[in-house]
Design an enzyme around this catalytic site. Sequence first.
Site, short mmCIF file in Angstrom:
data_model
loop_
_atom_site.label_atom_id
_atom_site.label_comp_id
_atom_site.label_asym_id
_atom_site.label_seq_id
_atom_site.Cartn_x
_atom_site.Cartn_y
_atom_site.Cartn_z
N LYS A 100 0.85 -1.47 -0.02
CA LYS A 100 -0.20 0.02 -0.10
C LYS A 100 0.72 1.29 0.18
CE LYS A 100 -3.81 -2.13 2.42
NZ LYS A 100 -4.42 -2.60 3.83
N GLN A 146 -4.81 -1.49 9.71
CA GLN A 146 -4.67 -2.92 9.19
C GLN A 146 -5.60 -3.76 10.29
OE1 GLN A 146 -3.68 -3.52 6.11
NE2 GLN A 146 -4.03 -5.60 6.23
N ASP A 193 -10.89 3.23 4.11
CA ASP A 193 -11.21 1.79 3.92
C ASP A 193 -12.78 1.49 4.10
OD1 ASP A 193 -9.48 -0.19 3.63
OD2 ASP A 193 -8.89 -0.38 5.56
N1 GUN Z 1 -7.12 -6.73 6.00
C1 GUN Z 1 -7.37 -7.59 4.79
N2 GUN Z 1 -8.02 -6.89 3.99
C2 GUN Z 1 -7.79 -5.64 4.61
C3 GUN Z 1 -8.27 -4.37 3.87
O1 GUN Z 1 -8.83 -4.11 2.76
N3 GUN Z 1 -8.02 -3.04 4.90
C4 GUN Z 1 -7.82 -3.33 6.08
N4 GUN Z 1 -7.52 -2.29 6.80
N5 GUN Z 1 -7.16 -4.30 6.48
C5 GUN Z 1 -7.42 -5.59 5.85
#
Ligand code: GUN
Length: 285
Positions: free
Chosen positions: A55, A99, A122
């Site tokens: 990311k 996350q 998100d």
């Molecule tokens: N863990 C797995 N996929 C995601 C996501 O799209 N966003 C976040 N914050 N954590 C994740």
Amino acid sequence: MIFVTTKLDGKKLAIKIREDLKKRVENLKKNGIKPCLAVILVGEDPASKVYIRNKKKAAEKVGMETFDKLLPETTTEEELIKLIKKLNNDPKIHGILVQLPLPKTINEQHVMQAIDPAKDADGFHPMNIGKLFMNQAQLIPCTPHGIMKLISEYNIDLTGKNVVIVGRSQIVGMPLIALMMNANATVTVTHSYTQDLVNKTKNADVVITAIGKTEYFDESYFNENAIVVDVGTNRNSEGKLVGDVNYDSVNGKVAYLSPVPGGVGPMTITMLLEQTIQIAERSIK
Ligand code: GUN
């Protein structure tokens, strides 16, 4: 009969969208705004570390700033929420991402609710989920959002289509119900308690697989006109990245198929960047 399966190429589409994002970032910078995504990781989960590295790299490639906070496994819910509140009030931070999964000692719902809904890159805050289900979406969970963009790139009209979602996670399956419904599809959600899954997938026009089981679905699960989107991100016994669908078994037996890697994954990250830029653009409008 021999079929040609069209690859739903998320990698190619992600590159195209990111070129446009670069221009939007340049425009923001001309207006004195440096779009910035804050990324918080609690603990040492190796998969999460890979995700956040990807990311961060993608954000920097389109010219965005990132603010990383790596917190120890022992961090308390109060400490994490205190940090989120600080970021909520920091005008230099546009998007906030925590996350998942978080350590078991921390309540994920409390954390999601602490994020300012206007900075929720998100799309996991209950307010944003609620708006999504009222067809007034603003910030949308990135994986389902990316799936919709990928399908739309191939001019596939979902109106009246029978869509079967396999998996009901809060990150993928659940928000996808709303997005598919809003696109006028007829939606069936299946999960670990569903009986006769194959009967449901075999009759579907569109199947989204999001169960995290290595190459679980072979050609027997789909009809020859099916559009199959594979959300699985699994490692096989050789450590190779594979999906929930057995690609080699299914390729050539359905109409459309997204590969892993190179399908949904690059789209997820692209949507995260897009939404952070969208938040930053609000400050000049
Ligand atoms: N863990 C797995 N996929 C995601 C996501 O799209 N966003 C976040 N914050 N954590 C994740």
